[in-house]
Write a protein that holds these residues in place. Structure first.
Motif, PDB file in Angstrom:
ATOM      1  N   THR A   1       0.555 -30.369  16.435  1.00  0.00           N
ATOM      2  CA  THR A   1       0.392 -29.708  17.744  1.00  0.00           C
ATOM      3  C   THR A   1       0.732 -30.605  18.927  1.00  0.00           C
ATOM      4  OG1 THR A   1      -1.935 -30.344  17.848  1.00  0.00           O
ATOM      5  CG2 THR A   1      -1.428 -28.214  16.823  1.00  0.00           C
ATOM      6  N   THR A   2       1.319 -31.764  18.682  1.00  0.00           N
ATOM      7  CA  THR A   2       1.542 -32.726  19.767  1.00  0.00           C
ATOM      8  C   THR A   2       2.953 -32.727  20.335  1.00  0.00           C
ATOM      9  OG1 THR A   2       2.231 -34.532  18.317  1.00  0.00           O
ATOM     10  CG2 THR A   2      -0.150 -34.280  18.710  1.00  0.00           C
ATOM     11  N   GLY A   3       3.891 -32.088  19.658  1.00  0.00           N
ATOM     12  CA  GLY A   3       5.279 -32.160  20.078  1.00  0.00           C
ATOM     13  C   GLY A   3       6.038 -33.303  19.412  1.00  0.00           C
TER      14      GLY A   3
ATOM     15  N   THR B   1       7.578 -34.857  16.183  1.00  0.00           N
ATOM     16  CA  THR B   1       8.002 -34.346  14.876  1.00  0.00           C
ATOM     17  C   THR B   1       8.053 -35.476  13.860  1.00  0.00           C
ATOM     18  OG1 THR B   1      10.343 -34.620  15.416  1.00  0.00           O
ATOM     19  CG2 THR B   1       9.341 -32.466  15.875  1.00  0.00           C
TER      20      THR B   1
ATOM     21  N   HIS C   1      10.208 -30.006  11.712  1.00  0.00           N
ATOM     22  CA  HIS C   1       8.979 -30.768  11.509  1.00  0.00           C
ATOM     23  C   HIS C   1       8.512 -30.626  10.067  1.00  0.00           C
ATOM     24  CE1 HIS C   1       5.208 -32.671  12.628  1.00  0.00           C
ATOM     25  NE2 HIS C   1       4.577 -31.714  11.989  1.00  0.00           N
TER      26      HIS C   1
END
Length: 99
Positions: free
Chosen positions: A29-31, A33, A81
């Motif tokens: 969920t952090t961006g 990858t 991802h």
């Protein structure tokens, strides 16, 4: 890798794969990858003895890693991802995922 005499390589590869999967889950969920890139077979890295290639098979050249590395660093790969990518099959992998 499950070859006699390759104690450092096999376990470290397994550990890095497990760590990458955990990092991918933790960072989902952090961006950021996380993907795993492997050459796809025995590779001429200088770490292998001259007789390491099974009869009838050629070693992969290290340059097999270049196209997926460049692509993964591009904006085109921004949403990719938690993938396990085999460099020797990179174009097939991309076509199968329409990326």
């Amino acid at each position: 890798m499950h070859r006699v005499g390759f104690v450092p390589c096999g376990p470290s590869r397994a550990g890095s794969e497990a760590m990458s999967r955990i990092m991918a889950a933790d960072l989902r969920t952090t961006g950021v990858t996380v993907n795993l890139l492997l050459p796809g077979g025995l590779t001429a890295t200088g770490m292998l003895p001259d007789d390491a290639s099974p009869e009838g098979r050629r070693l992969l050249e290290p340059t097999v890693m270049a196209p997926p590395i460049v692509w993964l660093a591009s904006d085109e790969a921004a949403g990719v991802h938690d993938e396990r990518i085999i460099a020797a099959n990179f174009e097939t992998w991309r076509r199968a995922r329409n990326v």
